[in-house]
Scaffold this motif. Structure first.
Motif, mmCIF file in Angstrom:
data_model
loop_
_atom_site.group_PDB
_atom_site.id
_atom_site.type_symbol
_atom_site.label_atom_id
_atom_site.label_comp_id
_atom_site.label_asym_id
_atom_site.label_seq_id
_atom_site.Cartn_x
_atom_site.Cartn_y
_atom_site.Cartn_z
ATOM 1 N N SER A 102 0.799 -1.224 0.000
ATOM 2 C CA SER A 102 0.000 0.000 0.000
ATOM 3 C C SER A 102 0.835 1.280 0.000
ATOM 4 C CB SER A 102 -0.920 0.012 1.226
ATOM 5 O OG SER A 102 -0.140 -0.062 2.409
ATOM 6 N N LYS A 103 2.151 1.164 -0.104
ATOM 7 C CA LYS A 103 3.009 2.344 -0.035
ATOM 8 C C LYS A 103 3.705 2.594 -1.372
ATOM 9 C CE LYS A 103 6.692 4.531 2.534
ATOM 10 N NZ LYS A 103 7.865 4.342 3.346
ATOM 11 N N PHE A 104 3.654 3.854 -1.820
ATOM 12 C CA PHE A 104 4.294 4.270 -3.061
ATOM 13 C C PHE A 104 5.202 5.459 -2.790
ATOM 14 C CE2 PHE A 104 0.666 1.975 -4.576
ATOM 15 C CZ PHE A 104 1.057 1.413 -5.777
ATOM 16 N N ASN A 105 6.363 5.472 -3.401
ATOM 17 C CA ASN A 105 7.223 6.653 -3.405
ATOM 18 C C ASN A 105 6.994 7.375 -4.717
ATOM 19 O OD1 ASN A 105 8.421 6.095 -0.938
ATOM 20 N ND2 ASN A 105 10.180 5.066 -1.844
ATOM 21 N N LYS A 106 6.958 8.703 -4.672
ATOM 22 C CA LYS A 106 6.793 9.484 -5.886
ATOM 23 C C LYS A 106 8.073 10.264 -6.147
ATOM 24 C CE LYS A 106 3.076 12.178 -6.397
ATOM 25 N NZ LYS A 106 2.230 13.382 -6.492
ATOM 26 N N LEU A 107 8.628 10.098 -7.346
ATOM 27 C CA LEU A 107 9.840 10.811 -7.733
ATOM 28 C C LEU A 107 9.623 11.494 -9.074
ATOM 29 C CD1 LEU A 107 11.184 7.924 -6.327
ATOM 30 C CD2 LEU A 107 13.039 9.558 -6.455
ATOM 31 N N VAL A 108 10.425 12.492 -9.340
ATOM 32 C CA VAL A 108 10.343 13.231 -10.597
ATOM 33 C C VAL A 108 11.622 12.994 -11.392
ATOM 34 C CG1 VAL A 108 10.194 15.529 -11.641
ATOM 35 C CG2 VAL A 108 8.822 14.985 -9.630
ATOM 36 N N VAL A 109 11.445 12.673 -12.666
ATOM 37 C CA VAL A 109 12.564 12.472 -13.586
ATOM 38 C C VAL A 109 12.374 13.440 -14.744
ATOM 39 C CG1 VAL A 109 13.653 10.853 -15.198
ATOM 40 C CG2 VAL A 109 12.849 10.040 -12.983
ATOM 41 N N THR A 110 13.438 14.129 -15.125
ATOM 42 C CA THR A 110 13.374 15.028 -16.279
ATOM 43 C C THR A 110 14.265 14.484 -17.387
ATOM 44 O OG1 THR A 110 15.134 16.391 -15.327
ATOM 45 C CG2 THR A 110 12.874 17.100 -14.936
ATOM 46 N N TYR A 111 13.771 14.597 -18.616
ATOM 47 C CA TYR A 111 14.503 14.094 -19.777
ATOM 48 C C TYR A 111 14.586 15.188 -20.824
ATOM 49 C CZ TYR A 111 15.697 11.417 -23.933
ATOM 50 O OH TYR A 111 16.313 10.959 -25.070
ATOM 51 N N ASP A 112 15.793 15.496 -21.247
ATOM 52 C CA ASP A 112 16.041 16.480 -22.295
ATOM 53 C C ASP A 112 16.370 15.724 -23.574
ATOM 54 O OD1 ASP A 112 16.964 18.429 -24.031
ATOM 55 O OD2 ASP A 112 18.196 19.447 -22.531
ATOM 56 N N ALA A 113 15.440 15.726 -24.517
ATOM 57 C CA ALA A 113 15.600 14.941 -25.743
ATOM 58 C C ALA A 113 16.692 15.504 -26.654
ATOM 59 C CB ALA A 113 14.283 14.874 -26.502
#
Length: 175
Positions: A102-113
């Motif tokens: 029931s536990k989720f970690n939320k992370l942000v990833v950025t991608y420069d094409a």
């Protein structure tokens, strides 16, 4: 190395003896590294899931780094990826990683094409030199997104200007 230095600090050896033993120790370490590199060159660790990304790492990484990458590739399975913001060259991904039922970690990833650079809050690449499972998840999503885009460029028999002359003549006669 700590044991090596302690031995000479407690022993009444001369500086020349110390330097000689120290150089021997360094040479022995270099020899072991060369042997390990040779073994890496002659053997191949099999891929765990046979993904394109894993295969690329298999050919360019040392055995030790490849094993670390394989751990991240396996952990990618627990990630849910979605694009939250996108421009022509820049995409922000939100990665939800399931860490328990029931536990989720939320992370942000950025991608420069344009520059092909990817960055995650996890900073595993910056600290250990390998891509984390969050970045791998975003790259997989990016690849599948590009595959869908490329699909629109595949020629089809339904594309009117691309029909062969025989097919066009048949269509003209029939319809």
């Amino acid at each position: 190395m700590h044991i090596f230095f302690n031995k000479f600090i407690t022993c009444n050896s001369s500086l020349i003896q110390f330097v000689k033993q120290y150089n021997n120790c360094l040479e022995s370490k270099k020899q072991k590294e060369r042997e390990s590199d040779a073994a890496d060159f002659l053997t191949i660790i099999p891929c765990a899931i046979k993904s394109l990304i894993e295969t690329q790492f298999q050919h360019v990484s040392t055995h030790a780094k490849f094993r670390e990458v394989q751990v991240q590739i396996k952990r990618k399975v627990n990630c849910i990826t979605r694009s939250t913001e996108s421009t022509l060259d820049f995409t922000v991904y939100e990665i939800l990683e399931q860490v328990s039922n029931s536990k989720f970690n939320k992370l942000v990833v950025t991608y420069d094409a344009i520059s092909c650079k990817i960055k995650c809050q996890y900073l595993l690449f910056e600290s250990k030199g390998i891509l984390c499972h969050h970045c791998l998840s975003a790259l997989s999503f990016e690849r599948s997104k590009n595959v869908k885009r490329m699909h629109t460029h595949i020629k089809s028999s339904h594309d009117e200007p691309l029909l062969e002359s025989r097919s066009r003549r048949f269509d003209d006669l029939m319809f």
